[in-house]
Design an enzyme around this catalytic site. Sequence first.
Site, short mmCIF file in Angstrom:
data_model
loop_
_atom_site.label_atom_id
_atom_site.label_comp_id
_atom_site.label_asym_id
_atom_site.label_seq_id
_atom_site.Cartn_x
_atom_site.Cartn_y
_atom_site.Cartn_z
N ASN A 1 3.40 3.71 12.94
CA ASN A 1 3.84 2.43 13.53
C ASN A 1 4.99 2.69 14.48
O ASN A 1 6.16 2.67 14.06
CB ASN A 1 4.35 1.47 12.43
CG ASN A 1 3.26 0.78 11.64
OD1 ASN A 1 2.08 0.99 11.89
ND2 ASN A 1 3.65 -0.04 10.69
N MET B 1 -5.86 3.34 -3.10
CA MET B 1 -5.65 3.87 -4.45
C MET B 1 -6.95 4.40 -5.06
O MET B 1 -7.98 3.72 -5.04
CB MET B 1 -5.06 2.76 -5.33
CG MET B 1 -4.46 3.26 -6.60
SD MET B 1 -3.43 2.02 -7.37
CE MET B 1 -4.40 0.55 -7.14
N PHE C 1 2.88 4.36 -1.55
CA PHE C 1 2.68 5.09 -2.80
C PHE C 1 3.26 6.48 -2.72
O PHE C 1 3.56 6.99 -1.62
CB PHE C 1 1.18 5.18 -3.14
CG PHE C 1 0.36 5.97 -2.13
CD1 PHE C 1 0.41 7.36 -2.08
CD2 PHE C 1 -0.48 5.33 -1.23
CE1 PHE C 1 -0.34 8.09 -1.17
CE2 PHE C 1 -1.24 6.06 -0.31
CZ PHE C 1 -1.16 7.44 -0.28
N ASN D 1 0.81 -1.22 0.00
CA ASN D 1 0.00 0.00 0.00
C ASN D 1 0.85 1.28 0.00
O ASN D 1 0.32 2.37 0.16
CB ASN D 1 -0.99 0.00 1.17
CG ASN D 1 -0.32 0.03 2.53
OD1 ASN D 1 0.91 -0.06 2.62
ND2 ASN D 1 -1.09 0.14 3.58
N PRO E 1 -3.49 8.36 4.72
CA PRO E 1 -3.49 7.99 3.30
C PRO E 1 -4.69 7.13 2.94
O PRO E 1 -5.01 6.19 3.65
CB PRO E 1 -2.18 7.19 3.17
CG PRO E 1 -1.99 6.57 4.51
CD PRO E 1 -2.57 7.54 5.52
N GLU F 1 1.69 10.02 -4.32
CA GLU F 1 0.56 10.55 -5.08
C GLU F 1 0.67 12.04 -5.28
O GLU F 1 1.04 12.78 -4.37
CB GLU F 1 -0.76 10.27 -4.33
CG GLU F 1 -1.50 9.05 -4.85
CD GLU F 1 -2.83 8.82 -4.15
OE1 GLU F 1 -3.31 7.69 -4.26
OE2 GLU F 1 -3.39 9.73 -3.52
N LYS G 1 2.85 3.84 -7.85
CA LYS G 1 2.68 2.71 -6.94
C LYS G 1 3.90 1.81 -6.92
O LYS G 1 4.55 1.57 -7.92
CB LYS G 1 1.50 1.84 -7.39
CG LYS G 1 0.17 2.36 -6.97
CD LYS G 1 -0.02 2.46 -5.48
CE LYS G 1 -0.39 1.14 -4.84
NZ LYS G 1 -0.67 1.30 -3.38
N HIS H 1 -5.20 5.41 10.96
CA HIS H 1 -4.02 5.59 10.09
C HIS H 1 -4.33 5.43 8.61
O HIS H 1 -3.50 5.74 7.77
CB HIS H 1 -2.91 4.63 10.49
CG HIS H 1 -2.98 3.28 9.79
ND1 HIS H 1 -4.05 2.43 9.90
CD2 HIS H 1 -2.10 2.66 8.98
CE1 HIS H 1 -3.82 1.35 9.18
NE2 HIS H 1 -2.65 1.46 8.61
#
Length: 472
Positions: free
Chosen positions: A323, A374, A203, A201, A371, A205, A471, A395
Amino acid sequence: MELVEESPYRFRIDPLGEMRVPGVVFAARSLLPDVRADRSLDQVANVATLRGIVEASYAMPDVHLGYGFPIGGVAATDVEAGGVVSPGGVGFDISCGVRLLVADLDRAALAPMLDRLMDGLDAAIPRGMTKGAVWKLSGRAQLDELLVGGSRYAVEQGHGVERDLARCEDYGAVSDADPGQVSDRAVQRGQGQVGSLGSGNHFLEVQAVDHIYDEAAADAFGLRAGQVCVMIHSGSRGMGHQICTDQLRVMERVMPRYDISVPDRQLACAPVSSPEGRAYLGAMAAAANYARANRQMLGQAARRVFERVTHRQLDLVYDISHNLAKIETHRVDGAERRLCVHRKGATRALPPGHPDLPADLAAAGQPVLIPGSMGTPSYVLTGVEGAPAFASTCHGAGRVRSRKQAAKAVHGRDLRHQLEAHDILVRGASWRGLAEEAPDAYKDISAVVESAEGGGLCRQVARLVPVGVVKG
DNA sequence: ATGTAC
């Protein structure tokens, strides 16, 4: 497993068996995991058995199954009361997080340049399984400096500007990193990956500010409607993964020495104040600094491309992890306690006026970057006064279908066509990777954020929509 | 998430 509704966005799991505290899930009923088909709330209950845990084992609205602890979990242990630290409470991707940059440029003005911008980013952002990184380090000595200095070290080496550091959580580096606890294997894996996106996941953008919920906070963060942003979601790559693996092995071995037993082997832990607990926190901090330097370097690569194509600068809004475990002081039962707060797939959300905030963010609170999956929106939130769960919030969207199921349901090529039909340009690393990240494999991010706000965890500031995605 | 297996 029984869930007691305390309020529309708050459910309780009463203590049963070895549970020392209740479980508390912040979510609208529609987002609650199915207790028959999904083990993530069993994981919430398991975490409640850990030595020294205080208040509750918390779950954010994006909770889903993780290693030992659920992703979207928050748990704090009392250090002075023999409280434990558990690598599973942080996760394998230590200090995975999000960096958001903004340009003084509107979406409409970018449109004619977007294709070239995406091609530039496609070429400049190392990602996926392929080798490659923005920064080639000279050897272990230099890597050790980076493990201590994080984004600060990257900026000192010329990769960024001083202002960036004021806009990084912990001013770019967590303290007490101990590179001596980082194995040669972790170094080998991390050496060639500083400034690389990874896969899954993660990315980069290009986004546009689509809606402002809180004008004053958005203004303080430098965000206005229509503006172009770049969001980067990445972590500590092979470095964090290897450190987690190494430290789990140590803890599994020493648990009997501390007379610790856990309902799930994946909850391996040791007292925070034990040699093994301190070793984990030192190694974890090193990985956290690696992740921050990684995002600093990815941001620099994006800045170079953006300036070349659009002749505009990218300014840092914020960089934040989801995290991490941190030693923090919180009031518990009327007394100030030193706690080890585990946040795994959960984001710290400092309220307005918090002393750890830089002066220009004090009135608004800390930017919290969420986030989306996609093709879906991402969010900027902020902390609120008196929030529960040790000032934490969600998150991201949270996976609901496995990678395998997602890849079976759609081909990456079709998904790319669907996204491009919505004017979202796609630069992927592999078709398979793209299909695994199909938006319908995730919860509805807008519902997650609404639940987080409804549960009193945070406040919405701005919604961002994707215009181009790179990605891993 | 991850040189998707010690």
